[in-house]
Design a protein around this motif. Structure first.
Motif, PDB file in Angstrom:
ATOM      1  N   GLN A 134     -37.135  -5.407   6.803  1.00 57.65           N
ATOM      2  CA  GLN A 134     -36.883  -6.124   5.541  1.00 57.65           C
ATOM      3  C   GLN A 134     -36.766  -7.634   5.801  1.00 57.65           C
ATOM      4  OE1 GLN A 134     -35.788  -4.823   2.342  1.00 57.65           O
ATOM      5  NE2 GLN A 134     -35.320  -2.678   2.751  1.00 57.65           N
ATOM      6  N   PHE A 135     -37.072  -8.414   4.809  1.00 60.83           N
ATOM      7  CA  PHE A 135     -36.926  -9.875   4.912  1.00 60.83           C
ATOM      8  C   PHE A 135     -36.308 -10.433   3.632  1.00 60.83           C
ATOM      9  CE2 PHE A 135     -40.719  -8.563   7.222  1.00 60.83           C
ATOM     10  CZ  PHE A 135     -40.373  -8.947   8.502  1.00 60.83           C
ATOM     11  N   PRO A 136     -35.485 -11.464   3.763  1.00 63.21           N
ATOM     12  CA  PRO A 136     -34.904 -12.074   2.551  1.00 63.21           C
ATOM     13  C   PRO A 136     -35.935 -13.010   1.887  1.00 63.21           C
ATOM     14  CG  PRO A 136     -33.621 -12.603   4.552  1.00 63.21           C
ATOM     15  CD  PRO A 136     -34.956 -12.087   4.988  1.00 63.21           C
ATOM     16  N   ILE A 137     -36.259 -12.699   0.650  1.00 61.03           N
ATOM     17  CA  ILE A 137     -37.174 -13.558  -0.106  1.00 61.03           C
ATOM     18  C   ILE A 137     -36.563 -13.909  -1.455  1.00 61.03           C
ATOM     19  CG2 ILE A 137     -39.320 -12.642   0.885  1.00 61.03           C
ATOM     20  CD1 ILE A 137     -39.406 -11.333  -2.204  1.00 61.03           C
ATOM     21  N   THR A 138     -37.162 -14.870  -2.104  1.00 62.13           N
ATOM     22  CA  THR A 138     -36.803 -15.166  -3.494  1.00 62.13           C
ATOM     23  C   THR A 138     -38.043 -15.747  -4.183  1.00 62.13           C
ATOM     24  OG1 THR A 138     -35.059 -16.093  -4.892  1.00 62.13           O
ATOM     25  CG2 THR A 138     -35.998 -17.575  -3.257  1.00 62.13           C
ATOM     26  N   ALA A 139     -38.225 -15.388  -5.447  1.00 58.39           N
ATOM     27  CA  ALA A 139     -39.407 -15.868  -6.173  1.00 58.39           C
ATOM     28  C   ALA A 139     -39.378 -17.385  -6.286  1.00 58.39           C
ATOM     29  CB  ALA A 139     -39.440 -15.254  -7.571  1.00 58.39           C
ATOM     30  N   LEU A 140     -40.533 -18.017  -6.160  1.00 60.33           N
ATOM     31  CA  LEU A 140     -40.627 -19.444  -6.450  1.00 60.33           C
ATOM     32  C   LEU A 140     -40.564 -19.639  -7.962  1.00 60.33           C
ATOM     33  CD1 LEU A 140     -43.320 -20.713  -3.904  1.00 60.33           C
ATOM     34  CD2 LEU A 140     -40.821 -20.814  -3.743  1.00 60.33           C
ATOM     35  N   GLY A 141     -40.016 -20.759  -8.365  1.00 56.46           N
ATOM     36  CA  GLY A 141     -39.804 -21.018  -9.781  1.00 56.46           C
ATOM     37  C   GLY A 141     -41.088 -21.129 -10.568  1.00 56.46           C
ATOM     38  N   MET A 142     -41.195 -20.384 -11.659  1.00 57.83           N
ATOM     39  CA  MET A 142     -42.356 -20.317 -12.553  1.00 57.83           C
ATOM     40  C   MET A 142     -43.422 -19.342 -12.048  1.00 57.83           C
ATOM     41  SD  MET A 142     -41.100 -22.243 -14.804  1.00 57.83           S
ATOM     42  CE  MET A 142     -42.344 -22.425 -16.083  1.00 57.83           C
ATOM     43  N   SER A 143     -43.133 -18.667 -10.943  1.00 61.15           N
ATOM     44  CA  SER A 143     -44.095 -17.667 -10.463  1.00 61.15           C
ATOM     45  C   SER A 143     -44.173 -16.503 -11.447  1.00 61.15           C
ATOM     46  CB  SER A 143     -43.659 -17.130  -9.100  1.00 61.15           C
ATOM     47  OG  SER A 143     -44.507 -16.054  -8.707  1.00 61.15           O
ATOM     48  N   VAL A 144     -45.300 -15.826 -11.437  1.00 67.11           N
ATOM     49  CA  VAL A 144     -45.405 -14.545 -12.158  1.00 67.11           C
ATOM     50  C   VAL A 144     -44.699 -13.485 -11.328  1.00 67.11           C
ATOM     51  CG1 VAL A 144     -47.580 -15.146 -13.293  1.00 67.11           C
ATOM     52  CG2 VAL A 144     -47.643 -14.008 -11.062  1.00 67.11           C
ATOM     53  N   GLY A 145     -44.344 -12.398 -11.970  1.00 68.32           N
ATOM     54  CA  GLY A 145     -43.718 -11.283 -11.269  1.00 68.32           C
ATOM     55  C   GLY A 145     -44.773 -10.404 -10.606  1.00 68.32           C
ATOM     56  N   THR A 146     -44.282  -9.381  -9.938  1.00 65.46           N
ATOM     57  CA  THR A 146     -45.199  -8.475  -9.227  1.00 65.46           C
ATOM     58  C   THR A 146     -45.327  -7.132  -9.925  1.00 65.46           C
ATOM     59  OG1 THR A 146     -43.357  -7.611  -7.947  1.00 65.46           O
ATOM     60  CG2 THR A 146     -44.623  -9.446  -6.967  1.00 65.46           C
ATOM     61  N   GLY A 147     -44.552  -6.922 -10.990  1.00 68.32           N
ATOM     62  CA  GLY A 147     -44.398  -5.571 -11.519  1.00 68.32           C
ATOM     63  C   GLY A 147     -43.356  -4.855 -10.677  1.00 68.32           C
ATOM     64  N   SER A 148     -42.801  -3.773 -11.197  1.00 64.91           N
ATOM     65  CA  SER A 148     -41.664  -3.153 -10.512  1.00 64.91           C
ATOM     66  C   SER A 148     -42.049  -2.502  -9.192  1.00 64.91           C
ATOM     67  CB  SER A 148     -40.986  -2.143 -11.432  1.00 64.91           C
ATOM     68  OG  SER A 148     -41.957  -1.216 -11.869  1.00 64.91           O
ATOM     69  N   ASP A 149     -43.304  -2.171  -8.995  1.00 66.71           N
ATOM     70  CA  ASP A 149     -43.720  -1.578  -7.714  1.00 66.71           C
ATOM     71  C   ASP A 149     -44.034  -2.647  -6.675  1.00 66.71           C
ATOM     72  OD1 ASP A 149     -43.453   0.901  -8.784  1.00 66.71           O
ATOM     73  OD2 ASP A 149     -45.576   1.097  -9.335  1.00 66.71           O
ATOM     74  N   GLY A 150     -44.101  -3.875  -7.111  1.00 63.57           N
ATOM     75  CA  GLY A 150     -44.422  -4.955  -6.191  1.00 63.57           C
ATOM     76  C   GLY A 150     -45.911  -5.012  -5.873  1.00 63.57           C
ATOM     77  N   ILE A 151     -46.270  -5.921  -4.999  1.00 62.54           N
ATOM     78  CA  ILE A 151     -47.648  -5.959  -4.507  1.00 62.54           C
ATOM     79  C   ILE A 151     -47.612  -5.686  -3.012  1.00 62.54           C
ATOM     80  CG2 ILE A 151     -48.635  -7.497  -6.256  1.00 62.54           C
ATOM     81  CD1 ILE A 151     -48.303  -9.745  -4.144  1.00 62.54           C
ATOM     82  N   SER A 152     -48.632  -5.020  -2.556  1.00 66.54           N
ATOM     83  CA  SER A 152     -48.680  -4.630  -1.143  1.00 66.54           C
ATOM     84  C   SER A 152     -50.009  -5.023  -0.544  1.00 66.54           C
ATOM     85  CB  SER A 152     -48.510  -3.114  -1.005  1.00 66.54           C
ATOM     86  OG  SER A 152     -47.252  -2.725  -1.501  1.00 66.54           O
ATOM     87  N   GLY A 153     -49.972  -5.316   0.727  1.00 66.49           N
ATOM     88  CA  GLY A 153     -51.222  -5.638   1.403  1.00 66.49           C
ATOM     89  C   GLY A 153     -50.996  -6.156   2.803  1.00 66.49           C
ATOM     90  N   GLN A 154     -52.095  -6.461   3.448  1.00 55.95           N
ATOM     91  CA  GLN A 154     -52.036  -7.042   4.782  1.00 55.95           C
ATOM     92  C   GLN A 154     -51.668  -8.518   4.672  1.00 55.95           C
ATOM     93  OE1 GLN A 154     -55.809  -6.038   6.900  1.00 55.95           O
ATOM     94  NE2 GLN A 154     -54.440  -6.453   8.656  1.00 55.95           N
ATOM     95  N   VAL A 155     -51.000  -9.005   5.686  1.00 56.66           N
ATOM     96  CA  VAL A 155     -50.573 -10.407   5.682  1.00 56.66           C
ATOM     97  C   VAL A 155     -51.473 -11.250   6.581  1.00 56.66           C
ATOM     98  CG1 VAL A 155     -48.666 -11.980   6.197  1.00 56.66           C
ATOM     99  CG2 VAL A 155     -48.188  -9.679   5.349  1.00 56.66           C
ATOM    100  N   ILE A 156     -51.871 -12.410   6.068  1.00 54.92           N
ATOM    101  CA  ILE A 156     -52.513 -13.419   6.921  1.00 54.92           C
ATOM    102  C   ILE A 156     -51.518 -14.553   7.092  1.00 54.92           C
ATOM    103  CG2 ILE A 156     -54.460 -14.992   7.194  1.00 54.92           C
ATOM    104  CD1 ILE A 156     -55.956 -13.410   5.078  1.00 54.92           C
ATOM    105  N   GLU A 157     -51.100 -14.782   8.323  1.00 50.02           N
ATOM    106  CA  GLU A 157     -50.176 -15.898   8.572  1.00 50.02           C
ATOM    107  C   GLU A 157     -50.962 -17.158   8.910  1.00 50.02           C
ATOM    108  OE1 GLU A 157     -47.327 -15.392  11.751  1.00 50.02           O
ATOM    109  OE2 GLU A 157     -46.730 -17.504  11.654  1.00 50.02           O
ATOM    110  N   LEU A 158     -50.619 -18.244   8.199  1.00 43.30           N
ATOM    111  CA  LEU A 158     -51.300 -19.523   8.422  1.00 43.30           C
ATOM    112  C   LEU A 158     -50.262 -20.643   8.517  1.00 43.30           C
ATOM    113  CD1 LEU A 158     -54.060 -19.086   5.686  1.00 43.30           C
ATOM    114  CD2 LEU A 158     -54.383 -18.830   8.152  1.00 43.30           C
ATOM    115  N   SER A 159     -50.609 -21.686   9.258  1.00 42.48           N
ATOM    116  CA  SER A 159     -49.661 -22.791   9.375  1.00 42.48           C
ATOM    117  C   SER A 159     -50.042 -23.968   8.487  1.00 42.48           C
ATOM    118  CB  SER A 159     -49.564 -23.239  10.831  1.00 42.48           C
ATOM    119  OG  SER A 159     -50.814 -23.746  11.246  1.00 42.48           O
TER     120      SER A 159
END
Lengths: 479, 479
Positions: A134-159
């Protein structure tokens, strides 16, 4: 080498002496001004009320996100405080502002397999163990929601954004882009690091959305190593799909990054139930002391009354609001009648729209503002003022600020004003921002740590005194 | 008026230009120095280790009062840290130090009657109710104890020594003198308030004892309004009876003062079980990097390793100790070989005796110290350096400190060095003290609040970088 250097230093001193001699009238004024500034500091430090006002704002009202009940309560409270000062007049200016709500239950987790365990399973025909973090997150202000199931997928990490630019759309499509761009700790003023890294928060959804990502996660805008995610404004473009965007704590970002390097077959899910409602009507809070001899010239001192919703908006920008009101109170306590008109403005909706400052500029922008000052960099020990004005006016301001040297608040090297007064700056108004020590600001900025307990009474009071002093000097001597 | 002023400003600028032109060799050195200072700050801010070292010192060892087990552990720990830097050499210097212990169970309470209740009792022949209030106190360092029953008596509240001077010995005899002298909040640098109020802590027992008091209570040395009593050094004179002395929290002082004004027949008791043992043998911790070209010239950077016992000595002076060691580590990391000899000293027993610094001066005072710097004003954002040296040397130091302007640590207006290097100063050594922002220092100073959690990583690291920079500059260019 040294003797020549010293000789010229002596010449400089002689020049300085003559400059003071020739400007004896100026020196006389400065003595009167110095004495008044001492009275301002005594009032702020010995009988100050801003700290207790901030306590009320934080503890009795709480967060003041645009469109929230807390914001409306804070309008009533600060308006009453202005009236209680017993100087000048005060009123509310109607403003239409956005209403975004975080909703409940934000979460982020990743499921993954460990390569060695997969190998062992293949050999021994055991089931592969699926792990979860698990990781602590918080929505950015004015973002759309994900729906109650959230969104899932592979992560691309970029700097960086340029790293994203180099990727094919087909590779990014339906993935979650994780911008792990750190604050630059080598920059001494932390606002410089914010200025550089802030674009990842503001533009992540546009950049990642443009490439077809389904969501984006941004490393929190702080130098602290902890578990608090920091929210803040982000934006969308009409031509780009609106994807959910959240911030992850710095410790979370480091853990996620480490994990992504060592696991296989991961799948990250994040859930946020934020929502943007229809705009609502709200208010700026405005106080004013009419000038006695140059009443057409307006000096503005302001702060923003709204805050993010994760804490109490103590530093951002409760501090600036109570300091602004404290200036009114100090002027009343000292029986000061300003020569120029001073306007005290608590702006609505700085955090996610700047609607308050835009409405102010629309209605009052035609008034002759000779200077606009903001306090929106936290209630820490003031070091001086950043300035956005012509070189000539900067020199005049710096000559005033020298009187704050005994109070350790005379620095004027930094450029720029604050967000709320940028609308006036665009119209040519000289602007400034109180410049407090910046080291601790982003530790709490936009996170659950922005609470009253993290504000120091003395530091807050010194800021109020520094503001009152320069406002007094400009009211007396112009700019 | 303004044009003349500006004209002369221009003349000043021209003079400045020529001074830079004529001292081009100096300017060249400054560029090399500026680049090296940037590397120092990068090392401190990006790869700093002082914060984690402070965590160990505070959380794994705890308080380091002279003569305590914690002090001896901290000697071993910091000596090992110096060795781990892999630069220069380090050793322990034997020092005989006092051993004072607080003992358990400090308390203070007052019993009293309320005038109205006494009146009612007289009329109705009811028993008079005896009320009781408690206050947070702590023994002042080196005070005698009270015995397990404590001492009891009437309280005389005074705001100054001169108020005591005006009282008859017969009036003071066998009473408890309560010095309720507040910190002056109007002084911007809180060390000025400490300098003024500190004598009440240090001399209360001598002054009150001389008048025949049986004990003394001192308002804590802080601007904070809270329930934490602040300890600290006090003294006795051989010709005056040694009476117990304690500090009361500021809230406690205010409550006691209010209560004394409204009650009758009060009796205050305070109990403290502190005790001074025989002196014990202990150590200063010393590191040294030999100079390459001027090895006979010694630059000292130091802090004190001992602390008071109520918390962890995080700011006072754990911060200074880990910063001192960090300078060694930074020089090693950057491969810096100083021209002059640099000595890193963690002094024993600053808080209650200065025995460490006296022993250092006795053994090493004959060495040619060209500068001694102390960090003993807390691990807060550095603003510059206070200086105790000739005007000429101050000017040279100030020219070095200008290179720290981009790091916001170039101020050199304040006078004086620190306590530990005062022994060297008396011998004519130019001294200085890192000058951090002072606003929060006395909130935790000598109280239970001086813990690791109240130190900010960035602020601590910036202090280490500022120290390393001036030590580097003096090592390169002399003083």
């Amino acid at each position: 080498m040294k003797p020549a250097f010293f000789l010229l230093e002596k010449i400089l001193l002689v020049c300085l002496f003559f400059s003071l001699f020739l400007s004896s009238e100026k020196a006389f004024c400065q003595e009167k001004d110095s004495l008044f500034i001492r009275r301002i500091y005594d009032e702020a430090l010995l009988r100050g009320e801003c700290y207790q006002n901030l306590r009320h704002l934080c503890k009795k009202i709480g967060h003041r996100l645009s469109g929230s009940e807390g914001y409306e309560k804070s309008v009533a409270y600060t308006h009453a405080l202005m009236q209680q000062t017993g100087i000048g007049k005060s009123w509310l200016q109607s403003v239409k502002i956005p209403k975004w709500e975080r909703g409940a239950a934000e979460s982020c987790f990743i499921t993954y397999t460990i390569p060695e365990e997969e190998k062992a399973a293949t050999i021994n025909i055991k089931p592969i163990k699926l792990r979860k973090s698990q990781f602590p997150i918080t929505a950015l202000g004015m973002s759309v929601g994900t729906g109650s199931d959230g969104i899932s997928g592979q992560v691309i990490e970029l700097s960086s954004f340029s790293a994203l630019d180099s990727l094919d759309k087909s590779f990014v499509k339906d993935k979650i882009v994780f911008f792990n761009h750190p604050f630059d700790a080598s920059l001494v003023n932390t606002f410089d690091a914010y200025g550089e890294a802030g674009k990842y928060r503001y533009l992540a959804a546009v950049k990642a959305g443009h490439k077809g990502a389904k969501g984006t996660i941004v490393r929190s805008m702080t130098l602290a190593h902890d578990d608090y995610p920091h929210t803040g404004a982000m934006t969308y473009r009409d031509t780009v799909p609106k994807i959910p965007a959240c911030a992850i704590s710095t410790n979370g970002a480091d853990s996620l990054s480490k994990l992504l390097q060592s696991v296989k077959n991961h799948n990250l899910t994040f859930i946020q139930n934020c929502k943007t409602h229809d705009d609502v009507m709200s208010s700026n809070v405005i106080g004013e002391i009419k000038g006695s001899s140059h009443s057409d010239e307006v000096i503005l001192i302001g702060a923003h009354l709204d805050s993010w919703d994760l804490a109490e908006g103590a530093h951002d920008d409760g501090a600036g609001c109570v300091q602004t009101i404290e200036v009114m109170r100090i002027f009343k306590a000292l029986g000061y009648q300003p020569k120029r008109t001073i306007r005290f403005v608590l702006f609505a909706n700085e955090e996610n729209g700047l609607k308050g400052s835009k409405a102010y500029a629309e209605t009052y922008g035609k008034d002759k503002h000779i200077f606009a000052l903001e306090s929106d960099a936290g209630g820490f020990t003031p070091r001086g003022f950043s300035l956005g004005m012509s070189k000539e006016k900067k020199a005049v301001f710096a000559s005033y600020a020298k009187l704050l040297k005994p109070y350790l608040a005379s620095e004027t090297d930094r450029n720029g004003g604050g967000a709320d007064i940028s609308v006036l700056e665009e119209r040519g108004v000289p602007v400034g921002d109180l410049e407090p020590d910046s080291q601790r600001y982003f530790d709490c900025h936009h996170s659950a740590l922005d609470v009253f307990e993290n504000v120091n009474r003395r530091e807050l009071e010194l800021g109020a005194a520094a503001i009152a002093s320069v406002i007094y000097l400009i009211s007396e001597n112009g700019l």
